[in-house]
Design an enzyme around this catalytic site. Structure first.
Site, mmCIF file in Angstrom:
data_model
loop_
_atom_site.group_PDB
_atom_site.id
_atom_site.type_symbol
_atom_site.label_atom_id
_atom_site.label_comp_id
_atom_site.label_asym_id
_atom_site.label_seq_id
_atom_site.Cartn_x
_atom_site.Cartn_y
_atom_site.Cartn_z
ATOM 1 N N GLY A 1 0.766 -1.237 0.000
ATOM 2 C CA GLY A 1 0.000 0.000 0.000
ATOM 3 C C GLY A 1 0.794 1.283 0.000
ATOM 4 O O GLY A 1 0.215 2.365 -0.162
ATOM 5 N N GLY B 1 3.301 -3.635 -3.930
ATOM 6 C CA GLY B 1 3.114 -3.817 -5.367
ATOM 7 C C GLY B 1 3.533 -2.542 -6.081
ATOM 8 O O GLY B 1 4.623 -2.426 -6.643
ATOM 9 N N CYS C 1 -14.616 4.175 -27.826
ATOM 10 C CA CYS C 1 -15.925 4.833 -27.839
ATOM 11 C C CYS C 1 -16.494 4.951 -26.424
ATOM 12 O O CYS C 1 -17.481 4.302 -26.084
ATOM 13 C CB CYS C 1 -16.883 4.037 -28.717
ATOM 14 N N GLU C 2 -15.844 5.726 -25.587
ATOM 15 C CA GLU C 2 -16.299 5.988 -24.224
ATOM 16 C C GLU C 2 -15.791 7.376 -23.867
ATOM 17 O O GLU C 2 -14.625 7.683 -24.130
ATOM 18 C CB GLU C 2 -15.641 5.018 -23.217
HETATM 19 C C1 LIG Z 1 -3.130 -5.107 -4.114
HETATM 20 C C2 LIG Z 1 -2.619 -5.725 -2.867
HETATM 21 C C3 LIG Z 1 -1.339 -5.435 -2.403
HETATM 22 C C4 LIG Z 1 -0.432 -4.438 -3.081
HETATM 23 O O1 LIG Z 1 -0.883 -3.140 -2.938
HETATM 24 P P1 LIG Z 1 0.043 -1.933 -3.452
HETATM 25 O O2 LIG Z 1 -0.757 -0.732 -3.141
HETATM 26 O O3 LIG Z 1 0.250 -2.123 -4.892
HETATM 27 O O4 LIG Z 1 1.301 -1.979 -2.666
HETATM 28 C C5 LIG Z 1 -0.889 -6.092 -1.281
HETATM 29 N N1 LIG Z 1 -1.672 -6.995 -0.617
HETATM 30 C C6 LIG Z 1 -2.908 -7.287 -1.047
HETATM 31 C C7 LIG Z 1 -3.702 -8.274 -0.286
HETATM 32 C C8 LIG Z 1 -3.430 -6.666 -2.161
HETATM 33 O O5 LIG Z 1 -4.671 -6.951 -2.547
#
Ligand SMILES: *Cc1c(COP(=O)(O)O)cnc(C)c1O
Length: 417
Positions: free
Chosen positions: A239, A275, A342-343
């Site tokens: 996150g 991520g 087309c949106e």
């Molecule tokens: C999407 C997700 C992440 C990664 O989130 P980021 O914001 O990209 O770091 C980690 N854990 C879970 C369970 C997720 O669904």
């Protein structure tokens, strides 16, 4: 680090000019920098080097096997949410014993495959899932290692679509049920409790919600361990936000320090599921202007990528910085930068200044995360190709799709009108 810089007035990815990439591979095209991927991973991992920890890259942010392979070579684990992602990780040489499996809707076949592969841990998100997993593990004569994804009811203060830690969200088990469920799981024969998990949302730009969530999780850890249940790891999810424009996300070192302070004196292994932080600013979407259209109220720059290539603007009204690949000295005009789909939601950016002409290249920055992985074939548009730049070398890590591939699964059954 900034892997995308102007040299002699032309934007480069590391040592390679984006003009030459467009020429060689066509547009639209995702371009990633290896150095940026490596440096983001090392920054994250080093921030926690004082503790036993495992970074489990959240595959859904960008699931190209070349990127997974790069992270695997740096010792990364993986956070997966589907059988498809499990297969990708295995294909990319990821170590199954470093995989955590998240998601609210794990199917039986997905659980079986993950058990067979020998993953590290299932992040269980409901009581029904717990029962299903125990039954499947039993039928296979296995013991599934689990943690519960606990919903700490903390406001991540991010976009509502990517906020996941509030009571009203579908994710995780309710905080107040956690102790009861740990006791129940502990009595189940084919489960082994490994840890505890939470993930409160994505693109967080403040440290406070992370700390608030961790504090609540730690209270729960104490309660669970008082019941005689030992947890070997604490997974704090992902996150951590990145900078798309004016945001000021915390430095990873400050984020780490805030968490490590709270964790002092605790023996648990730490798990993280970043991520976006690892890939977001390591990629851009390279696209060409097809037409400039001067309307009565607005000007439009119509480009050859669309919402099917990069969905974030349409889905979250997300902002991405858009720059011209070749710097010019003339004054620009204000444009809506839109695709051919087309949106009305098919836009890359609103009210952007461009001094461009038809045929010019532009780059949409910070597109490494949730770009290609969320792409689709809407409007029968083949997906873009992906290029990984390493110094002065460009590697194709995904060929551009062909329309033949788009129709390959379809059949003509010969029905008459
Ligand atoms: C999407 C997700 C992440 C990664 O989130 P980021 O914001 O990209 O770091 C980690 N854990 C879970 C369970 C997720 O669904």
């Amino acid at each position: 680090m900034n892997p995308f810089r102007y040299k002699n007035g032309v934007l480069h990815a590391e040592e390679v000019s984006l003009e030459s990439i467009a020429e060689e591979f066509g547009t639209p095209c995702y371009v990633y920098s290896k150095a940026a991927l490596v440096s983001a991973f090392r920054a994250y991992s080093n921030a926690f080097s004082s503790r036993d920890h495992l970074v489990c890259y959240a595959v859904k942010a960008n699931s190209n096997i070349a990127i997974l392979n790069l992270f695997a070579k740096m010792g990364s684990g993986f956070d997966i949410v589907s059988l498809g992602e499990l297969e990708r990780v295995l294909m990319a040489g990821g170590n199954p014993s470093k995989i955590v499996f998240s998601g609210v809707g794990k199917r039986e076949d997905e659980m079986k495959a993950a058990l067979l592969a020998g993953i590290f841990c299932f992040n269980v998100e409901s009581e029904a899932e717990l029962e299903r997993l125990n039954n499947i593990a039993k039928s296979m004569g296995e013991k599934a290692r689990i943690s519960f994804r606990v919903n700490p009811n903390v406001d991540a203060k991010t976009h509502p679509y990517i906020s996941t830690g509030l009571r009203q969200n579908k994710f995780g088990i309710p905080y107040d049920d956690a102790l009861r469920l740990y006791v129940r799981a502990n009595a189940m024969e084919n489960l082994k409790i490994a840890g505890i998990d939470c993930h409160i949302g994505s693109q967080l730009t403040e440290i406070l919600p992370f700390v608030a969530a961790l504090e609540k999780i730690l209270l729960l850890v104490d309660e669970i361990e008082r019941e005689g249940i030992r947890l070997s790891h604490i997974d704090v999810g992902g996150g951590l936000g990145i900078r798309y424009s004016e945001e000021n996300p915390p430095e990873v070192s400050d984020y780490a320090q805030a968490l490590l302070e709270k964790l002092e004196g605790r023996p648990h292994k730490l798990i993280f599921e970043p991520g976006r932080f690892l890939v977001g600013n390591a990629g851009l979407l390279l696209t060409r202007i097809e037409y400039l259209k001067h309307g009565e109220e607005k000007n439009f720059a119509i480009v050859d990528c669309a919402m099917n290539d990069l969905m974030r603007p349409a889905l979250y009204d997300a902002y991405h910085e858009i720059v011209q690949v070749r710097q010019v000295a003339i004054e620009g005009e204000t444009y809506e930068i839109v695709g051919p789909v087309c949106e009305t939601g098919d836009f890359l950016g609103h009210g952007r200044n461009l001094a461009a002409k038809e045929g010019d290249l532009i780059a949409t920055r910070s597109a490494g995360a949730y770009g290609m992985s969320m792409s689709s074939n809407y409007n029968s548009r083949p997906r873009a190709c992906e290029i990984l730049v390493d110094g002065s070398l460009s590697h194709v890590i995904r060929e551009r799709e062909t329309t033949g591939q788009l129709m390959a699964q379809e059949k003509l059954p010969g029905v008459e009108p």
